[in-house]
Motif scaffolding. Structure first.
Motif, PDB file in Angstrom:
ATOM      1  N   MET A   1      35.166  16.693  38.770  1.00  0.00           N
ATOM      2  CA  MET A   1      34.529  17.427  40.618  1.00  0.00           C
ATOM      3  C   MET A   1      33.812  17.847  40.042  1.00  0.00           C
ATOM      4  SD  MET A   1      36.442  16.851  43.214  1.00  0.00           S
ATOM      5  CE  MET A   1      34.660  15.899  44.094  1.00  0.00           C
ATOM      6  N   THR A   2      33.420  18.553  39.708  1.00  0.00           N
ATOM      7  CA  THR A   2      31.901  19.849  39.812  1.00  0.00           C
ATOM      8  C   THR A   2      30.992  20.249  38.901  1.00  0.00           C
ATOM      9  OG1 THR A   2      33.240  20.482  42.165  1.00  0.00           O
ATOM     10  CG2 THR A   2      31.391  22.135  41.326  1.00  0.00           C
ATOM     11  N   LEU A   3      30.526  20.208  39.193  1.00  0.00           N
ATOM     12  CA  LEU A   3      29.639  20.381  37.967  1.00  0.00           C
ATOM     13  C   LEU A   3      29.592  21.817  36.947  1.00  0.00           C
ATOM     14  CD1 LEU A   3      26.048  18.130  37.075  1.00  0.00           C
ATOM     15  CD2 LEU A   3      28.476  18.348  35.984  1.00  0.00           C
ATOM     16  N   GLY A   4      29.951  22.485  36.040  1.00  0.00           N
ATOM     17  CA  GLY A   4      30.664  23.716  35.660  1.00  0.00           C
ATOM     18  C   GLY A   4      31.039  24.615  36.047  1.00  0.00           C
ATOM     19  N   ALA A   5      31.970  23.088  36.332  1.00  0.00           N
ATOM     20  CA  ALA A   5      34.475  24.004  36.464  1.00  0.00           C
ATOM     21  C   ALA A   5      34.584  22.975  35.985  1.00  0.00           C
ATOM     22  CB  ALA A   5      33.821  23.781  38.333  1.00  0.00           C
ATOM     23  N   CYS A   6      35.643  23.828  34.989  1.00  0.00           N
ATOM     24  CA  CYS A   6      36.640  22.767  34.529  1.00  0.00           C
ATOM     25  C   CYS A   6      38.426  23.724  35.206  1.00  0.00           C
ATOM     26  CB  CYS A   6      36.702  23.161  32.704  1.00  0.00           C
ATOM     27  SG  CYS A   6      35.215  22.936  32.319  1.00  0.00           S
ATOM     28  N   SER A   7      39.065  22.386  34.876  1.00  0.00           N
ATOM     29  CA  SER A   7      40.220  23.383  35.677  1.00  0.00           C
ATOM     30  C   SER A   7      41.581  22.713  34.868  1.00  0.00           C
ATOM     31  CB  SER A   7      40.515  22.416  37.136  1.00  0.00           C
ATOM     32  OG  SER A   7      40.796  21.463  36.844  1.00  0.00           O
ATOM     33  N   VAL A   8      42.105  23.277  34.854  1.00  0.00           N
ATOM     34  CA  VAL A   8      43.653  22.502  34.365  1.00  0.00           C
ATOM     35  C   VAL A   8      44.737  23.650  35.723  1.00  0.00           C
ATOM     36  CG1 VAL A   8      43.756  25.675  33.345  1.00  0.00           C
ATOM     37  CG2 VAL A   8      45.417  23.834  32.176  1.00  0.00           C
ATOM     38  N   ALA A   9      45.929  22.565  35.406  1.00  0.00           N
ATOM     39  CA  ALA A   9      47.396  22.389  36.473  1.00  0.00           C
ATOM     40  C   ALA A   9      48.297  21.884  36.348  1.00  0.00           C
ATOM     41  CB  ALA A   9      46.792  21.354  37.385  1.00  0.00           C
ATOM     42  N   VAL A  10      49.754  22.457  37.177  1.00  0.00           N
ATOM     43  CA  VAL A  10      50.371  22.476  36.052  1.00  0.00           C
ATOM     44  C   VAL A  10      51.593  21.657  37.635  1.00  0.00           C
ATOM     45  CG1 VAL A  10      50.735  23.644  33.774  1.00  0.00           C
ATOM     46  CG2 VAL A  10      51.429  24.732  36.939  1.00  0.00           C
ATOM     47  N   PRO A  11      52.841  20.934  37.617  1.00  0.00           N
ATOM     48  CA  PRO A  11      53.435  21.147  39.043  1.00  0.00           C
ATOM     49  C   PRO A  11      54.340  21.639  38.648  1.00  0.00           C
ATOM     50  CG  PRO A  11      54.648  20.173  36.788  1.00  0.00           C
ATOM     51  CD  PRO A  11      52.825  20.404  36.217  1.00  0.00           C
ATOM     52  N   ILE A  12      54.154  22.113  40.606  1.00  0.00           N
ATOM     53  CA  ILE A  12      55.761  23.008  40.614  1.00  0.00           C
ATOM     54  C   ILE A  12      56.631  22.188  41.661  1.00  0.00           C
ATOM     55  CG2 ILE A  12      56.615  24.462  42.873  1.00  0.00           C
ATOM     56  CD1 ILE A  12      53.445  25.113  43.040  1.00  0.00           C
ATOM     57  N   ARG A  13      58.156  22.225  40.595  1.00  0.00           N
ATOM     58  CA  ARG A  13      59.098  21.304  41.516  1.00  0.00           C
ATOM     59  C   ARG A  13      59.985  22.144  41.815  1.00  0.00           C
ATOM     60  NH1 ARG A  13      57.802  20.432  35.545  1.00  0.00           N
ATOM     61  NH2 ARG A  13      57.850  18.272  34.785  1.00  0.00           N
ATOM     62  N   ARG A  14      60.971  21.434  42.827  1.00  0.00           N
ATOM     63  CA  ARG A  14      61.817  21.345  43.271  1.00  0.00           C
ATOM     64  C   ARG A  14      63.013  21.300  42.959  1.00  0.00           C
ATOM     65  NH1 ARG A  14      62.582  22.742  48.954  1.00  0.00           N
ATOM     66  NH2 ARG A  14      60.295  22.413  50.066  1.00  0.00           N
TER      67      ARG A  14
ATOM     68  N   ALA B   1      50.981  21.585  43.432  1.00  0.00           N
ATOM     69  CA  ALA B   1      50.760  21.633  41.618  1.00  0.00           C
ATOM     70  C   ALA B   1      50.036  22.780  41.703  1.00  0.00           C
ATOM     71  CB  ALA B   1      49.498  20.093  41.562  1.00  0.00           C
ATOM     72  N   LEU B   2      50.136  23.265  41.090  1.00  0.00           N
ATOM     73  CA  LEU B   2      49.097  24.610  40.901  1.00  0.00           C
ATOM     74  C   LEU B   2      47.691  24.465  39.821  1.00  0.00           C
ATOM     75  CD1 LEU B   2      49.391  27.520  42.229  1.00  0.00           C
ATOM     76  CD2 LEU B   2      50.774  27.957  39.919  1.00  0.00           C
ATOM     77  N   GLY B   3      46.962  24.864  40.074  1.00  0.00           N
ATOM     78  CA  GLY B   3      45.392  24.833  39.103  1.00  0.00           C
ATOM     79  C   GLY B   3      44.592  26.003  38.788  1.00  0.00           C
ATOM     80  N   ILE B   4      44.089  25.957  38.541  1.00  0.00           N
ATOM     81  CA  ILE B   4      42.445  27.475  37.824  1.00  0.00           C
ATOM     82  C   ILE B   4      41.408  26.652  37.619  1.00  0.00           C
ATOM     83  CG2 ILE B   4      42.336  29.267  36.824  1.00  0.00           C
ATOM     84  CD1 ILE B   4      44.982  30.223  36.471  1.00  0.00           C
ATOM     85  N   VAL B   5      40.536  27.488  37.877  1.00  0.00           N
ATOM     86  CA  VAL B   5      39.409  26.799  37.576  1.00  0.00           C
ATOM     87  C   VAL B   5      38.616  27.935  37.128  1.00  0.00           C
ATOM     88  CG1 VAL B   5      37.209  25.797  38.805  1.00  0.00           C
ATOM     89  CG2 VAL B   5      38.619  25.212  39.598  1.00  0.00           C
ATOM     90  N   VAL B   6      37.936  27.391  36.332  1.00  0.00           N
ATOM     91  CA  VAL B   6      36.568  28.133  35.043  1.00  0.00           C
ATOM     92  C   VAL B   6      35.479  27.637  34.736  1.00  0.00           C
ATOM     93  CG1 VAL B   6      38.978  29.356  34.275  1.00  0.00           C
ATOM     94  CG2 VAL B   6      38.384  27.228  33.986  1.00  0.00           C
ATOM     95  N   PRO B   7      34.448  28.045  33.902  1.00  0.00           N
ATOM     96  CA  PRO B   7      33.992  27.427  33.439  1.00  0.00           C
ATOM     97  C   PRO B   7      33.828  26.655  32.222  1.00  0.00           C
ATOM     98  CG  PRO B   7      32.991  30.133  34.281  1.00  0.00           C
ATOM     99  CD  PRO B   7      35.050  30.213  34.007  1.00  0.00           C
ATOM    100  N   SER B   8      35.162  27.048  31.350  1.00  0.00           N
ATOM    101  CA  SER B   8      35.246  25.979  29.966  1.00  0.00           C
ATOM    102  C   SER B   8      36.757  26.547  30.225  1.00  0.00           C
ATOM    103  CB  SER B   8      34.091  26.953  29.064  1.00  0.00           C
ATOM    104  OG  SER B   8      35.008  26.479  27.924  1.00  0.00           O
TER     105      SER B   8
END
Length: 252
Positions: free
Chosen positions: A197-210, A218-225
């Motif tokens: 989505m953006t150069l220099g940005a990597c992300s990881v995300a997980v589902p939020i369940r009811r 979904a809940l995610g974090i964006v980091v350089p690597s």
């Protein structure tokens, strides 16, 4: 962008909605002429309606004459149940995640074939991202989007996979490759992106369940690597997502 607001018989409401719908993540500010064109309205009609929307606070005018979505619309939007429930419940968990990682933290839901960002926390040390609260981005190019797409109905996946736009050179635009990733999301419980989505940005995300089954966000974090800290981030995200889901269940 609406294309039928100028048809005979179009109501004031439909024309107003066409004007408001002219704004999106790629067009957060528009001139009057651009608003009229994107809404499919005569300039005079757009001028009259935009003036009324600005007076009511639904639109605001910048110092250079462009128009942006006004605070009044944002206040009303926050009353939507999916935002009030999930966003308010998730807020302290997002704060904890940000405090622990100092990375950009996202809370998002699926809105049709796009991902809608309900909340975002970031700081000076966070990786720059294009997402903003209230913005919509492609499901296939974001970590939270991939999670939501993996758990979406097959018809939604079919529509998204039929039109995979390239955002960066690393965006996945091959349907078979993306479908393989979505299958892995269901098996592994998380999704990742690498500069998609953006150069220099990597992300990881997980589902939020009811109720332990229904994926509501979904809940995610964006980091350089993600090379070194992926598993640590997944664990932190899962703890927060479980806490959010448990709180949502208690409110049901």
């Amino acid at each position: 962008m609406a294309g039928n607001a100028s048809e005979p018989g179009a109501t004031v409401v439909s024309r107003t909605m066409a004007l408001l719908g002219a704004f999106d993540a790629a067009h957060p500010r528009l001139t009057l002429t651009e608003l009229a064109r994107r809404a499919g309205l005569p300039l005079a009609t757009a001028h009259r309606l935009v003036g009324e929307l600005a007076k009511s606070g639904a639109l605001a005018r910048t110092d250079d004459g462009d128009y942006v979505v006004g605070r009044r619309l944002w206040d009303i939007g926050l009353l939507a149940p999916v935002q009030t429930d999930v966003r308010e419940v998730a807020a302290p968990f997002l704060q904890d995640l940000y405090a622990a990682t100092l990375a950009t933290v996202h809370l998002a839901v699926r809105d049709g074939t796009e991902v809608l960002y309900l909340d975002r926390l970031s700081g000076k040390r966070s990786v720059p991202v294009v997402s903003r609260v209230g913005s919509r981005l492609p499901l296939h190019a974001t970590g939270v989007g991939k999670v939501l797409l993996a758990y979406a109905p097959e018809e939604v996946r079919r529509v998204v996979l039929s039109s995979l736009t390239r955002v960066t050179p690393y965006t996945i635009t091959q349907p078979a490759r993306l479908r393989t990733q979505l299958t892995a999301v269901l098996a592994d419980g998380y999704a990742t992106t690498v500069e998609e989505m953006t150069l220099g940005a990597c992300s990881v995300a997980v589902p939020i369940r009811r109720n332990e089954t229904d994926v509501v966000a979904a809940l995610g974090i964006v980091v350089p690597s993600l090379r070194r800290d992926k598993q640590r981030l997944v664990s932190a995200l899962n703890v927060a997502a479980h806490g959010i889901g448990r709180t949502l269940n208690s409110l049901a």
